[in-house]
Design a protein around this motif. Sequence first.
Motif, PDB file in Angstrom:
ATOM      1  N   VAL A 165       0.830  -1.201   0.000  1.00  0.00           N
ATOM      2  CA  VAL A 165       0.000   0.000   0.000  1.00  0.00           C
ATOM      3  C   VAL A 165       0.872   1.262   0.000  1.00  0.00           C
ATOM      4  O   VAL A 165       0.645   2.196  -0.787  1.00  0.00           O
ATOM      5  CB  VAL A 165      -0.954  -0.001   1.204  1.00  0.00           C
ATOM      6  CG1 VAL A 165      -1.700   1.324   1.295  1.00  0.00           C
ATOM      7  CG2 VAL A 165      -1.943  -1.150   1.100  1.00  0.00           C
ATOM      8  N   VAL A 166       1.888   1.293   0.857  1.00  0.00           N
ATOM      9  CA  VAL A 166       2.732   2.489   0.963  1.00  0.00           C
ATOM     10  C   VAL A 166       3.491   2.745  -0.343  1.00  0.00           C
ATOM     11  O   VAL A 166       3.473   3.856  -0.887  1.00  0.00           O
ATOM     12  CB  VAL A 166       3.711   2.343   2.140  1.00  0.00           C
ATOM     13  CG1 VAL A 166       4.749   3.468   2.116  1.00  0.00           C
ATOM     14  CG2 VAL A 166       2.955   2.369   3.464  1.00  0.00           C
ATOM     15  N   LEU A 167       4.158   1.712  -0.854  1.00  0.00           N
ATOM     16  CA  LEU A 167       4.921   1.899  -2.091  1.00  0.00           C
ATOM     17  C   LEU A 167       3.994   2.129  -3.289  1.00  0.00           C
ATOM     18  O   LEU A 167       4.325   2.889  -4.199  1.00  0.00           O
ATOM     19  CB  LEU A 167       5.814   0.691  -2.340  1.00  0.00           C
ATOM     20  CG  LEU A 167       7.002   0.539  -1.383  1.00  0.00           C
ATOM     21  CD1 LEU A 167       7.831  -0.695  -1.735  1.00  0.00           C
ATOM     22  CD2 LEU A 167       7.886   1.783  -1.414  1.00  0.00           C
ATOM     23  N   ALA A 244      13.784 -13.777  -2.016  1.00  0.00           N
ATOM     24  CA  ALA A 244      14.189 -13.261  -3.331  1.00  0.00           C
ATOM     25  C   ALA A 244      13.004 -12.652  -4.068  1.00  0.00           C
ATOM     26  O   ALA A 244      13.135 -11.592  -4.696  1.00  0.00           O
ATOM     27  CB  ALA A 244      14.806 -14.391  -4.156  1.00  0.00           C
ATOM     28  N   ASP A 245      11.835 -13.315  -4.009  1.00  0.00           N
ATOM     29  CA  ASP A 245      10.645 -12.781  -4.680  1.00  0.00           C
ATOM     30  C   ASP A 245      10.241 -11.435  -4.078  1.00  0.00           C
ATOM     31  O   ASP A 245       9.958 -10.470  -4.808  1.00  0.00           O
ATOM     32  CB  ASP A 245       9.479 -13.765  -4.558  1.00  0.00           C
ATOM     33  CG  ASP A 245       9.646 -14.970  -5.461  1.00  0.00           C
ATOM     34  OD1 ASP A 245      10.383 -14.864  -6.457  1.00  0.00           O
ATOM     35  OD2 ASP A 245       9.058 -16.026  -5.158  1.00  0.00           O
ATOM     36  N   VAL A 246      10.204 -11.383  -2.751  1.00  0.00           N
ATOM     37  CA  VAL A 246       9.840 -10.131  -2.089  1.00  0.00           C
ATOM     38  C   VAL A 246      10.839  -9.041  -2.431  1.00  0.00           C
ATOM     39  O   VAL A 246      10.470  -7.880  -2.669  1.00  0.00           O
ATOM     40  CB  VAL A 246       9.746 -10.335  -0.559  1.00  0.00           C
ATOM     41  CG1 VAL A 246       9.508  -9.000   0.146  1.00  0.00           C
ATOM     42  CG2 VAL A 246       8.636 -11.318  -0.227  1.00  0.00           C
ATOM     43  N   ALA A 247      12.109  -9.381  -2.498  1.00  0.00           N
ATOM     44  CA  ALA A 247      13.142  -8.395  -2.843  1.00  0.00           C
ATOM     45  C   ALA A 247      12.952  -7.873  -4.263  1.00  0.00           C
ATOM     46  O   ALA A 247      13.110  -6.670  -4.523  1.00  0.00           O
ATOM     47  CB  ALA A 247      14.529  -9.016  -2.682  1.00  0.00           C
ATOM     48  N   VAL A 248      12.604  -8.763  -5.195  1.00  0.00           N
ATOM     49  CA  VAL A 248      12.390  -8.340  -6.583  1.00  0.00           C
ATOM     50  C   VAL A 248      11.191  -7.410  -6.684  1.00  0.00           C
ATOM     51  O   VAL A 248      11.252  -6.360  -7.344  1.00  0.00           O
ATOM     52  CB  VAL A 248      12.216  -9.567  -7.500  1.00  0.00           C
ATOM     53  CG1 VAL A 248      11.719  -9.131  -8.887  1.00  0.00           C
ATOM     54  CG2 VAL A 248      13.527 -10.320  -7.642  1.00  0.00           C
ATOM     55  N   THR A 252      11.468  -3.493  -7.645  1.00  0.00           N
ATOM     56  CA  THR A 252      10.764  -2.950  -8.818  1.00  0.00           C
ATOM     57  C   THR A 252       9.994  -1.687  -8.447  1.00  0.00           C
ATOM     58  O   THR A 252      10.039  -0.680  -9.166  1.00  0.00           O
ATOM     59  CB  THR A 252       9.797  -4.006  -9.391  1.00  0.00           C
ATOM     60  OG1 THR A 252      10.531  -5.181  -9.752  1.00  0.00           O
ATOM     61  CG2 THR A 252       9.075  -3.466 -10.623  1.00  0.00           C
ATOM     62  N   LEU A 253       9.302  -1.715  -7.324  1.00  0.00           N
ATOM     63  CA  LEU A 253       8.557  -0.534  -6.881  1.00  0.00           C
ATOM     64  C   LEU A 253       9.506   0.620  -6.533  1.00  0.00           C
ATOM     65  O   LEU A 253       9.245   1.777  -6.886  1.00  0.00           O
ATOM     66  CB  LEU A 253       7.683  -0.884  -5.683  1.00  0.00           C
ATOM     67  CG  LEU A 253       6.467  -1.771  -5.990  1.00  0.00           C
ATOM     68  CD1 LEU A 253       5.802  -2.228  -4.698  1.00  0.00           C
ATOM     69  CD2 LEU A 253       5.460  -1.028  -6.866  1.00  0.00           C
ATOM     70  N   LEU A 254      10.612   0.315  -5.874  1.00  0.00           N
ATOM     71  CA  LEU A 254      11.580   1.365  -5.534  1.00  0.00           C
ATOM     72  C   LEU A 254      12.216   1.946  -6.796  1.00  0.00           C
ATOM     73  O   LEU A 254      12.526   3.146  -6.845  1.00  0.00           O
ATOM     74  CB  LEU A 254      12.651   0.811  -4.599  1.00  0.00           C
ATOM     75  CG  LEU A 254      12.183   0.458  -3.182  1.00  0.00           C
ATOM     76  CD1 LEU A 254      13.310  -0.181  -2.391  1.00  0.00           C
ATOM     77  CD2 LEU A 254      11.669   1.712  -2.460  1.00  0.00           C
ATOM     78  N   LEU A 258      12.247   5.841  -7.813  1.00  0.00           N
ATOM     79  CA  LEU A 258      13.445   6.581  -8.198  1.00  0.00           C
ATOM     80  C   LEU A 258      13.288   7.200  -9.581  1.00  0.00           C
ATOM     81  O   LEU A 258      13.592   8.385  -9.780  1.00  0.00           O
ATOM     82  CB  LEU A 258      14.653   5.641  -8.181  1.00  0.00           C
ATOM     83  CG  LEU A 258      15.981   6.242  -8.647  1.00  0.00           C
ATOM     84  CD1 LEU A 258      16.380   7.427  -7.773  1.00  0.00           C
ATOM     85  CD2 LEU A 258      17.078   5.185  -8.658  1.00  0.00           C
ATOM     86  N   LEU A 259      12.797   6.421 -10.533  1.00  0.00           N
ATOM     87  CA  LEU A 259      12.612   6.935 -11.895  1.00  0.00           C
ATOM     88  C   LEU A 259      11.612   8.083 -11.905  1.00  0.00           C
ATOM     89  O   LEU A 259      11.831   9.120 -12.541  1.00  0.00           O
ATOM     90  CB  LEU A 259      12.145   5.802 -12.816  1.00  0.00           C
ATOM     91  CG  LEU A 259      11.871   6.191 -14.273  1.00  0.00           C
ATOM     92  CD1 LEU A 259      13.146   6.706 -14.924  1.00  0.00           C
ATOM     93  CD2 LEU A 259      11.321   4.992 -15.046  1.00  0.00           C
ATOM     94  N   GLY A 260      10.494   7.908 -11.198  1.00  0.00           N
ATOM     95  CA  GLY A 260       9.499   8.977 -11.146  1.00  0.00           C
ATOM     96  C   GLY A 260      10.051  10.239 -10.520  1.00  0.00           C
ATOM     97  O   GLY A 260       9.788  11.354 -11.006  1.00  0.00           O
ATOM     98  N   SER A 261      10.838  10.099  -9.451  1.00  0.00           N
ATOM     99  CA  SER A 261      11.423  11.272  -8.792  1.00  0.00           C
ATOM    100  C   SER A 261      12.357  12.019  -9.728  1.00  0.00           C
ATOM    101  O   SER A 261      12.343  13.257  -9.780  1.00  0.00           O
ATOM    102  CB  SER A 261      12.176  10.833  -7.536  1.00  0.00           C
ATOM    103  OG  SER A 261      11.318  10.205  -6.616  1.00  0.00           O
ATOM    104  N   LEU A 262      13.171  11.270 -10.489  1.00  0.00           N
ATOM    105  CA  LEU A 262      14.112  11.911 -11.414  1.00  0.00           C
ATOM    106  C   LEU A 262      13.377  12.645 -12.536  1.00  0.00           C
ATOM    107  O   LEU A 262      13.747  13.764 -12.917  1.00  0.00           O
ATOM    108  CB  LEU A 262      15.059  10.861 -11.999  1.00  0.00           C
ATOM    109  CG  LEU A 262      16.038  10.226 -11.009  1.00  0.00           C
ATOM    110  CD1 LEU A 262      16.834   9.114 -11.694  1.00  0.00           C
ATOM    111  CD2 LEU A 262      16.981  11.275 -10.436  1.00  0.00           C
ATOM    112  N   VAL A 263      12.320  12.021 -13.068  1.00  0.00           N
ATOM    113  CA  VAL A 263      11.566  12.667 -14.153  1.00  0.00           C
ATOM    114  C   VAL A 263      10.839  13.897 -13.630  1.00  0.00           C
ATOM    115  O   VAL A 263      10.805  14.940 -14.292  1.00  0.00           O
ATOM    116  CB  VAL A 263      10.584  11.667 -14.801  1.00  0.00           C
ATOM    117  CG1 VAL A 263       9.724  12.371 -15.851  1.00  0.00           C
ATOM    118  CG2 VAL A 263      11.337  10.511 -15.431  1.00  0.00           C
TER     119      VAL A 263
END
Length: 274
Positions: A165-167, A244-248, A252-254, A258-263
């Motif tokens: 929910v947060v991410l 590993a699944d949770v990390a992926v 992906t959300l992080l 990051l991409l959204g913040s840069l744009v």
Amino acid sequence: MSTTTDAPPRVAALPAAAPARGPLPGSLRRTAALAGAEGRMLRRNRTALFTALALPVGFVALVASVAGARLATPTGAAGAVNLLLGVLLLMVVFYNVLSAAVARREEGVLQRLRTGEAADEEVLTAMAVPSAALTVAIAAVFGVAGAVALDMPLPGRPLLLALAVVLGCAVMALLALVTAAFTRTLESAQITSLPVIAVCGLGAGLFVPADALPGALARVAGFTPLAPVVELVRAGWIGDPSAADVAVWTATLLAWVLLGSLVVRARFRWSPRS
């Protein structure tokens, strides 16, 4: 999310009446004040408020009549929550933040706010807080009401649900700000929002089941913004996901954050375009 080329130079702020005890309390205080103002604007927007509040009521009635006994299983509960959360993230967080950003920009409000004490990050965060808080509240009420009235099981791993929910709120708010940079008027937001809603909804399996997509498309869909949210919610109720699944999914959300913040930092427009 702070610098653009089309905004006027900042005006020096007047000295504060009482110095802040530290940068964090002062930043939180300013953000909370701006978020409170945004919340009041949201309450006055009858269309947005009706959509946000009527949506879960209608959804609960629909799910109760269609799903029936399946809601009492972890799989059924996860599917219902995923559908509700996906719609909330798209219609309450994404579309409301997009509309607010475009409206405030075209009215010159964002330009004026930049001349004050609040940092750019505080202004943009405050625009997203009311919609994100409303999404969290509706999802929580649905979960409690479902457990009490519909015999829905509670999630076995609530921390994964909270992470989703947060991410999810952060990603969709940033996508809204990115879309606002390419949206000229409030009316055109109905058009510019469609590609984002279509891609996110398709990738998350909100429109068609993800396993119905062709192999290559299904693999790509797994990296769309809402797909990891769906996986984390499902893992919160059923299955035993590996680290590993949770990390992926989290990575992906992080990456989207990051991409959204840069744009947003590079492309967001603070001055009126029309």
